[in-house]
Write a protein that holds these residues in place. Sequence first.
Motif, short mmCIF file in Angstrom:
data_model
loop_
_atom_site.label_atom_id
_atom_site.label_comp_id
_atom_site.label_asym_id
_atom_site.label_seq_id
_atom_site.Cartn_x
_atom_site.Cartn_y
_atom_site.Cartn_z
N ARG A 1 4.14 -10.01 -7.23
CA ARG A 1 3.79 -8.75 -6.57
C ARG A 1 4.99 -7.80 -6.57
N GLN B 1 -5.16 -7.29 -10.01
CA GLN B 1 -6.53 -7.75 -10.17
C GLN B 1 -7.03 -7.44 -11.58
N ALA C 1 -2.21 -4.04 -5.85
CA ALA C 1 -3.21 -5.11 -5.80
C ALA C 1 -4.29 -4.91 -6.86
N ALA D 1 -3.96 -11.51 -9.89
CA ALA D 1 -3.93 -11.32 -8.44
C ALA D 1 -3.69 -12.65 -7.73
#
Lengths: 374, 265
Positions: B95, B122, B118, B127
């Motif tokens: 992340r 994804q 995010a 994710a």
Amino acid sequence: MSASSGPARPGAGQTAGAEGMAAPPPPPRSGRLLAPRGALALGLALVALAFVAGGASGAYPIAPAQLLGALAHAVSGTPPDTPQQLVFLNIRLPRLLLAAAAGAGLALAGALMQGLFRNPLADPGLVGISSGAALAAGLTIVLGPAWFPALPHALGSWTLMLTAFAGGLAVTGFIYRFAQGPAGTHVALMLLAGVAVNALAGAGLGYLNFMATDEQLRNIQFWLLGSLGGARWSAVALVTAVVALCCAAALAWARPLNAIALGEAQAALLGVHVERTKRAAVLITALAVGAITATTGIIGFVGLVAPHWVRLLTGPDHRVVLPCSALLGAALVLAADAVARTVVQPAELPLGVLTAAIGGPMFLWMLRHFRGRV
Amino acid sequence: MTLQCIDARVVAAGGRVLLGGISATLRPGRFTAILGPNGAGKSTLLSLLSAQRRPDAGQVLLDGQPLHALAPGALALRRAVMPQEGAVAFDFTVREVAELGRYPHRRQPAADESGIVAQALQATGVAGLAQRIFNTLSGGEKARVHLARTLAQVWAPLPGGAARWLLLDEPTAALDLAHQHQALRLLRERAHAQGCGVVAVLHDLNLALRYADDVLLLAQGEAISLGPAPEVLTPGRIERLWGIACTQVRGRDGAVQYLFGQASA
């Protein structure tokens, strides 16, 4: 929050976008022991603890309870009226502040250099600051009286400190310029030039040792081993101010340093001014470490070890690593100095000896830990 | 709104000509694949288009302005570049690496910065790895994280409506078959639905035929052809450039694909 250990059931709509992902996602694992706020709080608590321990211990013990009163007294500016207050204000407090400033500055510089070199084993000493300062100090001690007899007249008791500071800056400047190439600062070249210049400075210092009188030799050794014993209020105030400024300036470069973790080319593509970041990191390091080393002599391994521990606890985000390293470095040097003052009472163990004795094994452990990645 | 090379020439330090005066006009909303044999100058061209390199002669223009006249920060808001290999120092999480893509937006963050990161994670199917340490991932997973970071950098339309560009150097090199298709489908979607200009160096001609709108064909530092993929990638031209025989077939979905065989004379 609630991590169920049962077989993962696809949530409605959650897996629709991830059609290519056949394998079930492994359980989240960040390996971070502390959130940024927790790390900052822990760092502050450690500094406070080490400050109290360092303030209480020593040849003249002061009860921790009296410490607060003495501190309040010192802050209010009224002249001390008990022996404890006298000792605390004139001897212990400047020493504690110098320890905290030195630790904070060295650790901050370590974190900056490691971020810049993208290597957890980088150290402020690598870019020549310590060796330049040491050589200049040696020159001042051994050759100063014969070659520049007027210098102490002009600079007084600041002579050694100022020449050491100038030496550190000069060597850092040389290495930085040496590593300039067509594509900007060549970081690996800078590191290797640092190794060569460190060796040269070591040779010069060795020759000075060879030429020195017994008294000069003792002075050089004392300086090389590192000590907070010479803490005078004037020097302490100066070093503390320099370190505080450097800390504030360094924080502005935290995000660019994060981006540089992707490599200089990628960072530049993200809009990072890579050259400016390099220049700032080297300048801040040279100022902080130069001022500290000039006052205390060489205190090794703090700059290497503190940022490493912080990264293990909270991850590598420089917005957290820079301030937390400074706090941990301050706590480490405060604690080390408290030990140095008490273990061989009434004598004092040289601080540099203590930090090296702790830092050396720590460094070996790190090398082992990072064997696959260094 | 274009990304343009005009007579762009790049000469290596030793005097070898890497690109010999290339002119090409790329448009947003289209997926352009740069193809060509090894050493044709594909990566050099991409480094010109991303402003990593300046041409020794000629010009590279973004909307008519020389690329180097734009400040690095302003340019980073408009175009993202995915590197061929991307080592990351220290133990950043997946992340956090993707978040670095949002660096250019630090002064004027979007309303939902973490949502953008995010969504990008994804989109490339990583994710589930968000909390993992980047350096512990496989090569293909790392490439998908870098792709997510690149997407995140130019995720939302710009206030002034200026076109966004995605430049990618062999984005599928480390990916398995399914992820190659997934990644290129995603890039085509970014071009068609989001209006991004997508420019990718590819090696797989069939992937280019299937997903790219346009193909820019390079050989020995010269642009051979630029146009719609099926028109540029003719069997005859492929045989001439790569020295591999080429038979046209149709996939079950009717898409034109090639089978490659014996080297022809």
